[in-house]
Design a protein around this motif. Structure first.
Motif, PDB file in Angstrom:
ATOM      1  N   ALA A  29      -3.082   6.838   0.067  1.00 38.57           N
ATOM      2  CA  ALA A  29      -3.945   6.345   1.152  1.00 38.57           C
ATOM      3  C   ALA A  29      -3.838   4.817   1.248  1.00 38.57           C
ATOM      4  O   ALA A  29      -3.825   4.253   2.352  1.00 38.57           O
ATOM      5  N   ASN A  30      -3.737   4.145   0.110  1.00 41.10           N
ATOM      6  CA  ASN A  30      -3.520   2.688   0.142  1.00 41.10           C
ATOM      7  C   ASN A  30      -2.221   2.352   0.861  1.00 41.10           C
ATOM      8  O   ASN A  30      -2.164   1.434   1.686  1.00 41.10           O
TER       9      ASN A  30
ATOM     10  N   ASN B 129      -2.685   2.699   4.589  1.00 36.35           N
ATOM     11  CA  ASN B 129      -3.449   1.586   5.170  1.00 36.35           C
ATOM     12  C   ASN B 129      -2.657   0.285   5.188  1.00 36.35           C
ATOM     13  O   ASN B 129      -2.922  -0.599   5.991  1.00 36.35           O
ATOM     14  N   LEU B 130      -1.696   0.170   4.283  1.00 38.58           N
ATOM     15  CA  LEU B 130      -0.888  -1.048   4.248  1.00 38.58           C
ATOM     16  C   LEU B 130       0.289  -0.985   5.211  1.00 38.58           C
ATOM     17  O   LEU B 130       0.570  -1.938   5.934  1.00 38.58           O
ATOM     18  N   PHE B 131       1.015   0.128   5.206  1.00 40.83           N
ATOM     19  CA  PHE B 131       2.309   0.160   5.884  1.00 40.83           C
ATOM     20  C   PHE B 131       2.386   1.174   7.023  1.00 40.83           C
ATOM     21  O   PHE B 131       3.378   1.195   7.740  1.00 40.83           O
ATOM     22  N   SER B 132       1.396   2.023   7.176  1.00 35.25           N
ATOM     23  CA  SER B 132       1.442   3.132   8.134  1.00 35.25           C
ATOM     24  C   SER B 132       2.858   3.663   8.359  1.00 35.25           C
ATOM     25  O   SER B 132       3.363   3.647   9.474  1.00 35.25           O
TER      26      SER B 132
ATOM     27  N   GLY C  49       3.339  -2.856   9.799  1.00 38.41           N
ATOM     28  CA  GLY C  49       3.222  -1.407   9.656  1.00 38.41           C
ATOM     29  C   GLY C  49       4.349  -0.743  10.408  1.00 38.41           C
ATOM     30  O   GLY C  49       4.854  -1.258  11.399  1.00 38.41           O
ATOM     31  N   GLY C  50       4.711   0.412   9.937  1.00 38.96           N
ATOM     32  CA  GLY C  50       5.924   1.048  10.409  1.00 38.96           C
ATOM     33  C   GLY C  50       5.901   1.496  11.848  1.00 38.96           C
ATOM     34  O   GLY C  50       6.913   1.486  12.529  1.00 38.96           O
TER      35      GLY C  50
ATOM     36  N   ALA D  54      -1.742  -4.854   8.591  1.00 37.95           N
ATOM     37  CA  ALA D  54      -1.743  -4.202   7.280  1.00 37.95           C
ATOM     38  C   ALA D  54      -3.121  -4.427   6.684  1.00 37.95           C
ATOM     39  O   ALA D  54      -3.556  -5.548   6.517  1.00 37.95           O
ATOM     40  N   GLU D  55      -3.818  -3.367   6.367  1.00 30.77           N
ATOM     41  CA  GLU D  55      -5.223  -3.451   5.988  1.00 30.77           C
ATOM     42  C   GLU D  55      -5.400  -3.592   4.482  1.00 30.77           C
ATOM     43  O   GLU D  55      -5.778  -2.640   3.802  1.00 30.77           O
TER      44      GLU D  55
ATOM     45  N   HIS E 220      -8.737  -2.563   3.063  1.00 29.60           N
ATOM     46  CA  HIS E 220      -9.027  -1.142   2.877  1.00 29.60           C
ATOM     47  C   HIS E 220      -8.017  -0.456   1.976  1.00 29.60           C
ATOM     48  O   HIS E 220      -7.625   0.683   2.186  1.00 29.60           O
ATOM     49  N   THR E 221      -7.572  -1.197   0.948  1.00 26.64           N
ATOM     50  CA  THR E 221      -6.888  -0.551  -0.167  1.00 26.64           C
ATOM     51  C   THR E 221      -7.907  -0.442  -1.300  1.00 26.64           C
ATOM     52  O   THR E 221      -8.660  -1.384  -1.559  1.00 26.64           O
ATOM     53  N   VAL E 222      -7.920   0.712  -1.935  1.00 23.71           N
ATOM     54  CA  VAL E 222      -8.871   0.946  -3.029  1.00 23.71           C
ATOM     55  C   VAL E 222      -8.384   0.230  -4.287  1.00 23.71           C
ATOM     56  O   VAL E 222      -7.241   0.392  -4.703  1.00 23.71           O
TER      57      VAL E 222
ATOM     58  N   ARG F 180     -13.966   5.249   2.449  1.00 26.48           N
ATOM     59  CA  ARG F 180     -13.373   5.362   1.125  1.00 26.48           C
ATOM     60  C   ARG F 180     -14.305   4.753   0.074  1.00 26.48           C
ATOM     61  O   ARG F 180     -15.279   4.075   0.403  1.00 26.48           O
TER      62      ARG F 180
END
Lengths: 323, 323
Positions: free
Chosen positions: A254-255, A258-261, B154-155, B161-162, B165-167, B179
């Motif tokens: 999930a990280n 959210n980072l790279f989709s 992001g791809g 790039a969030e 919202h990375t845990v 989350r």
């Protein structure tokens, strides 16, 4: 035009000849050998490469590029290996030395996890996509990130975004890198093996029965496969171990989303052998983690298709992407 | 050649005219206004832009590009806003609508956190570097990542790039995104404010004295500044709050370094006002987190230099980078 991919590992050196579609036509293998100098290793790689070309009656003009996939931190432009855990490289000009032995063919050097990701992106599970992330769940957690058809290499021109060494549980278990709570500690095959061992010690202490013991005994060792097999035989402790393992892996994935989709996330390495027993619950957990509203996630999670060939194929394919 | 940067925020629309060095020559501001339709907002932006050009006697030929920085997820190619928390945009063709109002000047749309990162990269704290990460520590944690002079988007071609919202602490505090344990929960100004409030409630219950109370009363509210001020006045509880805050922020920054190895990490937003009281201990903690051997880290951590101008400057600069 042919390309040659060299998969340089801690155990073996594999040299593979590939055609224009990155199909492997022929391979040669030799032990990397312990306690050998970088120059000896490079000399072996060059010897094997020339032997391959001779045996296939290939002229130097027929080989478009030789790619070398190596563990460690690689400077993509110079082809030097800054550092490697598993090989005796330290600021070693790998490309330069190899080029001096085979001077008339373009040489490219790539990190091995990046090579695996590139291989999946070019001809594997992510074929036809612009962006993908490949996680290799083995002794550690290797990661390769492809964005817009290029390898995400870190700002300083070095390859190898280390997803395995991002902390997902601050204050958690100690990682070999020195940090506490890295994804690698929880999501590697080693992590699951360690959890299984700890669980079995607790069960033994309390005299609780579990299929974990029978299976570990049958196969002669505790591995990451043991809890999966126990789970499939209906063992509650195996199921809990797998569930916790997937929980942490889902947090890491999930990280990544959210980072790279990315369009695709590819799971390789030993644990990926569990196939749908891993992928289905993992996809469900990732969707829960990201979509509190129950909406579907727009990312495909799947297993790697190239397996042990990914090093050779990725190395052979590195000439196709810009530095 | 002049460029115009539009900083579209939840509260204000700021239109700025910039010269070739991205210096702001003139700005105009209007309230964004609650409950307004996307078309009304865009109409205001265009009106203000034309007013600015008229008052500065600028012809359309003299304006090279108009950039719009907006909250939300932006499709860099089409200039559409897929979704925004703070504005009524949902799959809204922002660039297309704006272009229909000012048809003869190239328009670009960019996410606001990316704009801040781009501004720092072009003319701020990361000027002259190829790669930088800008974290804006405010209500949330905004992030913009510049790699090789390009925005990491992001791809799927979407910006943003969030990192917030990375845990970083699986099973930790619940985040607004659903989350548990996101960096944003711990490293935003809101996170520190919440920790301070919780700490004060505990202290009040046990009847323990702390300067936190005096300072909060003096300023009429509990904010992220309160524990920093208490710490500087020798208060133990303020010092512990700041220490824990920096611990979590350091985990997030060490993750960023392991992922992107940027040359510079820039801290903006309200918390960055603490300056060296934040940056010095943070740099030390990041070094501890990454260099178990005590070696120095190869990344500069510093505060943002553009402050509230970063939206306009980043928007004005977006024409300089490839899509």
């Amino acid at each position: 035009m042919y390309t040659i991919g060299i998969d340089l590992g801690g155990t073996n050196i594999v040299v593979g000849l590939c055609d224009g579609d990155l199909r492997i036509l022929h391979t040669l293998k030799v032990k990397t050998g312990k306690r050998r100098s970088p120059d000896e290793i490079v000399s072996d790689m060059a010897r094997l490469t020339l032997e391959m070309m001779r045996s296939c009656s290939l002229s130097h003009e027929e080989v478009g590029c030789i790619g070398i996939a190596t563990p460690g931190i690689v400077d993509l432009e110079s082809g030097a290996v800054r550092y490697s855990c598993n090989l005796p490289f330290k600021d070693y000009p790998l490309k330069e030395i190899f080029s001096s032995l085979i001077p008339d063919i373009p040489i490219r050097v790539i990190n091995d996890a990046d090579a695996a990701a590139l291989a999946e992106s070019l001809v594997g599970a992510a074929k036809g996509t612009r962006s993908s992330v490949t996680l290799t769940l083995g002794t550690g957690v290797g990661s390769g990130i492809i964005i817009d058809g290029r390898i995400l290499g870190g700002g300083a021109g070095f390859s190898g975004a280390e997803l395995g060494h991002t902390v997902i549980k601050a204050g958690g278990r100690r990682c070999a890198c020195g940090r506490y709570g890295c994804l690698e500690v929880y999501a590697s095959a080693t992590g699951l093996k360690n959890s299984t061992r700890e669980c079995m010690a607790r069960l033994r202490k309390s005299g609780t029965h579990s299929k974990l013991f029978e299976i570990a005994e049958k196969y002669g060792r505790i591995s990451a496969r043991v809890p999966f097999m126990a789970m499939r035989e209906g063992d509650r402790h195996g199921a809990i171990l797998v569930e916790h393992y997937i929980d942490y892996l889902a947090v890491g994935i999930a990280n990544i989303i959210n980072l790279f989709s990315p369009e695709v996330i590819i799971i390789g390495g030993g644990v990926s052998g569990e196939g749908e027993h891993l992928i289905l619950p993992l996809t469900r957990r990732v969707a829960e983690e990201l979509g509190s509203d129950g909406s579907e996630i727009n990312v495909k999670i799947t297993t790697a298709t190239l397996g042990s060939k990914s090093g050779v194929v990725g190395a052979a394919g590195v000439g196709r992407i810009p530095v």
